[in-house]
Design a protein around this motif. Structure first.
Motif, short mmCIF file in Angstrom:
data_model
loop_
_atom_site.label_atom_id
_atom_site.label_comp_id
_atom_site.label_asym_id
_atom_site.label_seq_id
_atom_site.Cartn_x
_atom_site.Cartn_y
_atom_site.Cartn_z
N ALA A 77 0.82 -1.13 0.05
CA ALA A 77 0.00 0.24 0.02
C ALA A 77 0.77 1.11 -0.16
N HIS A 78 1.81 1.26 0.75
CA HIS A 78 2.98 2.28 0.73
C HIS A 78 3.67 2.72 -0.43
N ARG A 79 3.88 1.47 -1.33
CA ARG A 79 4.35 1.59 -2.68
C ARG A 79 3.41 2.45 -3.60
N GLN A 80 2.23 1.81 -3.67
CA GLN A 80 1.29 2.35 -4.51
C GLN A 80 1.01 3.84 -4.09
N ASP A 81 0.85 4.27 -2.91
CA ASP A 81 0.71 5.46 -2.51
C ASP A 81 1.74 6.49 -3.02
N ALA A 82 3.01 5.97 -2.91
CA ALA A 82 4.24 6.59 -3.34
C ALA A 82 4.15 6.69 -5.05
N ALA A 83 3.49 5.76 -5.49
CA ALA A 83 3.68 5.68 -7.06
C ALA A 83 2.53 6.77 -7.54
N ALA A 84 1.33 6.78 -6.72
CA ALA A 84 0.33 7.49 -7.10
C ALA A 84 0.57 9.24 -6.85
#
Length: 86
Positions: A77-84
């Motif tokens: 989830a942290h990676r997806q938030d950072a990518a978004a």
């Protein structure tokens, strides 16, 4: 040339001394523990404890542990938030 021969001779003598020392039987004192028995005292009962050393970064808290599915989900989830860009 003489110096080189002297160094080679010293190396050969040192090798002979150390190889002879390695061939000698180890000295055992009366009442001392048997090395083979002491080495087998730990056994394989500590498999779970040994697995904790497989992930030193997880122990330090730098990276999530692969054994914890909740930590993996948080990391994803942290990676997806950072990518978004959040």
């Amino acid at each position: 040339m003489t110096g080189l021969a002297a160094v080679v001779l010293l190396m050969v003598l040192a090798y002979a001394v150390f190889s002879q020392a390695n061939r000698e039987a180890p000295v055992s004192a009366a009442g001392a523990s048997n090395a083979a028995v002491v080495a087998n005292l730990t056994g394989v009962d500590n498999v779970a404890a040994d697995r904790s050393h497989d992930e030193p970064l997880a122990e330090l808290g730098v990276a999530p542990s692969t054994d914890d599915p909740a930590a993996q989900a948080r990391e994803q989830a942290h990676r997806q938030d950072a990518a978004a860009g959040k």
